[in-house]
Design an enzyme around this catalytic site. Sequence first.
Site, short mmCIF file in Angstrom:
data_model
loop_
_atom_site.label_atom_id
_atom_site.label_comp_id
_atom_site.label_asym_id
_atom_site.label_seq_id
_atom_site.Cartn_x
_atom_site.Cartn_y
_atom_site.Cartn_z
N TRP A 68 -17.05 -24.83 2.22
CA TRP A 68 -17.10 -25.22 0.95
C TRP A 68 -17.03 -26.84 1.31
O TRP A 68 -16.76 -27.75 0.40
CB TRP A 68 -16.22 -25.10 -0.02
CG TRP A 68 -16.51 -23.48 -0.58
CD1 TRP A 68 -15.69 -22.44 0.08
CD2 TRP A 68 -17.32 -22.86 -1.35
NE1 TRP A 68 -16.22 -21.27 -0.57
CE2 TRP A 68 -17.15 -21.56 -1.22
CE3 TRP A 68 -18.09 -23.63 -2.22
CZ2 TRP A 68 -18.08 -20.82 -2.26
CZ3 TRP A 68 -19.08 -22.78 -3.03
CH2 TRP A 68 -18.77 -21.35 -3.13
N ASP A 105 -37.43 -14.51 -27.23
CA ASP A 105 -36.59 -14.74 -28.32
C ASP A 105 -36.74 -16.21 -28.58
O ASP A 105 -37.17 -17.10 -28.01
CB ASP A 105 -35.15 -14.98 -27.59
CG ASP A 105 -33.90 -15.28 -28.63
OD1 ASP A 105 -33.73 -14.56 -29.34
OD2 ASP A 105 -33.44 -16.38 -28.33
N GLU A 120 -40.40 -13.24 -31.55
CA GLU A 120 -39.69 -13.26 -32.67
C GLU A 120 -39.85 -14.59 -33.29
O GLU A 120 -39.17 -15.63 -32.96
CB GLU A 120 -38.04 -13.08 -32.12
CG GLU A 120 -36.94 -13.09 -33.34
CD GLU A 120 -35.99 -13.84 -32.83
OE1 GLU A 120 -34.69 -13.48 -33.48
OE2 GLU A 120 -35.72 -14.91 -31.96
#
Length: 672
Positions: free
Chosen positions: A86, A333, A387
Amino acid sequence: MTDITTMVDHLIAADPYLKSHREDLTRRLDHIRHMHERLTEGRVDLLDLASGHEHFGLHRTGKGWTFREWAPAATAIYLVGDFSGWKEDAAFALTRTGDSGQWAIDLPLGALHHQDLFRLRIHWPGGAGDRIPAYARRVVQDPRTLIFNAQVWAPDTPYVWRCPDFRRSKRPPLIYEVHVGMAQEAEKIGTWAEFTENVLPRIVRSGYNTIQLMAVQEHPYYGSFGYHVSNFFAASSRFGPPEDLMALIDAAHAQGLAVIMDLVHSHAVSNTVEGLGAFDGTQYQYFHQGPRGRHHAWDSRCFDYGKPEVVHFLLSNCRYWLDAFHVDGFRFDGITSMLYTHHGLERAFTGYDDYFNETVDEDALAYLALANEVIHRLRPDAVTVAEDISGMPGLALPVESGGVGFDYRFAMGVPDHWIRLTKDTPDENWPMGHLWYELTNRRQEEQTISYTESHDQALVGDKTLMFRMADAAMYRHMALDDPDLGVERAMALHKMIRLITLATAGSGYLNFMGNEFGHPEWIDFPREGNNWSYAYARRQWCLVDDPQLKYYLLARFDRQMIRLIDTAELLAKGAPSLLWEHDHDKIIAFLRAGWIFAFNFHPTQSFAGYGIPAPAERFRMVLDTDDRQFGGHGRLVAGQVHHPHQAEDNPWGSQLQLYLPCRTALVLKHAI
């Protein structure tokens, strides 16, 4: 390619009210073509362009690994993860390629391993931060720290499709809307595998032919219902590995069911580490700069659809789900939010001027047209549903006819009307003429999908229709041997409302899971306000499985209704035609494809020998909401044949004289 003038003429012929907006329509269609040309530059096919997911992101090659990212404001990028401790390591530093803002790195095969966790560490002028790659295909959350990371996903054995060549039936879609996480009975998050085993068979038995999957794309907050997407190319890992989603879709295909998914391209979560909020350190990489880039009502970010790189990203996302998961289409959507800079908030849309003004985002319109082109060229059988609450003309017309290219649009005014009626008006005052208008008021040239209620109407703060009508009596009086007038009324209207909505639907129908049997209570996802409880984020299937409960009878009616309409293919055979409407009597009767539907909404008045204008033919009753097997009183004779009677005072010259019990609907089929 169709001439734009011809396309505009087609639109105006279908809707003469558009004539005064010819200039706007011409400009919009020209803008779609201009965006197409701008993206492809005349050198690449749009389908090939929409393959960014095969270029960007992490890919295993024959020699090792390749990773690419688009981050134009970045000054340095490192892959950091399990493989680097990391930490920034020069061996995992990306190199900028060219002037377009692309970064890339090639790694040997042993540098990364299946299930390694990783992120990008991006540096920009004045700062740096961790980011999950924009094209990450797998994102997981640590259950202890709740931190999200990308995950290398390269299993040795890829998923093998059992039904690789499935194609959606052309039958009108009868959609069963589902949320996999809350589809199980236990108070927890359900999985793709549990859904396939436990819920899919229920849908098959119910007779619906299409599944609509909610919350597929990864989203950091479970309670967002999947509408605050962070990682557009990652199937949500909270439901299981991607292969389990593939198996779910494969199993549905094996049963003949199509699977469409909610595609959220109307906005994105504001998060920066998990999402695209400030991916390369700027606010404007994927989104509009300034206030226009923020949706304050949804606390999310708004895409800049005028930016070629953003359109490329979104088009590739459309193709990715078709390619990788074999979905059969999409419910787009929040179209209203995309189409207008005001997002449709607190707007009534009462006239055509609302569709043609400076608040319309014509870049968004152009993107949607190109998305439909990509989807339908790649999968001609795929279905796309818009929609949109605004009623924007042309959404569900082919692009070559001057439209935006959707196959269907939702009839969103229908559920809103049912809410108003059941909430604010005693049913003895329901206006029959206005009800008929609301059920059939749609653009006849465009295909629509009707519904009585979706997930929207079941969220906490609202109520399902059954719960609204029966209220607290549902907790005490749903046993078969426990009569209750409130429950009796609710069940009668529940069946009638569903039947008349389906029978008058334009070209399709939708139901949210569990609502077909009157699922009690509301949906409330785990949150601080409910002590992170899953008690209301599940489906209580035990209620419908118990033959001693009235839920069982409501589900039986829904199966009969769905199979009757589907088998006869009534939604594909023309629009309903009103035969009779009488407000005082609370009667509506109509004809569709030779079938007669008669409704008596009166709460107390039954009618014997009630004359309904009808063709001079014999009709047999094939469905009756008052049948005892559906929880009714059994006041009608099953299979009864009705003979025509002469009646010169109506256009048919004949009528049927029917017994219409109160709060009852019946369906009549031509009797041979």
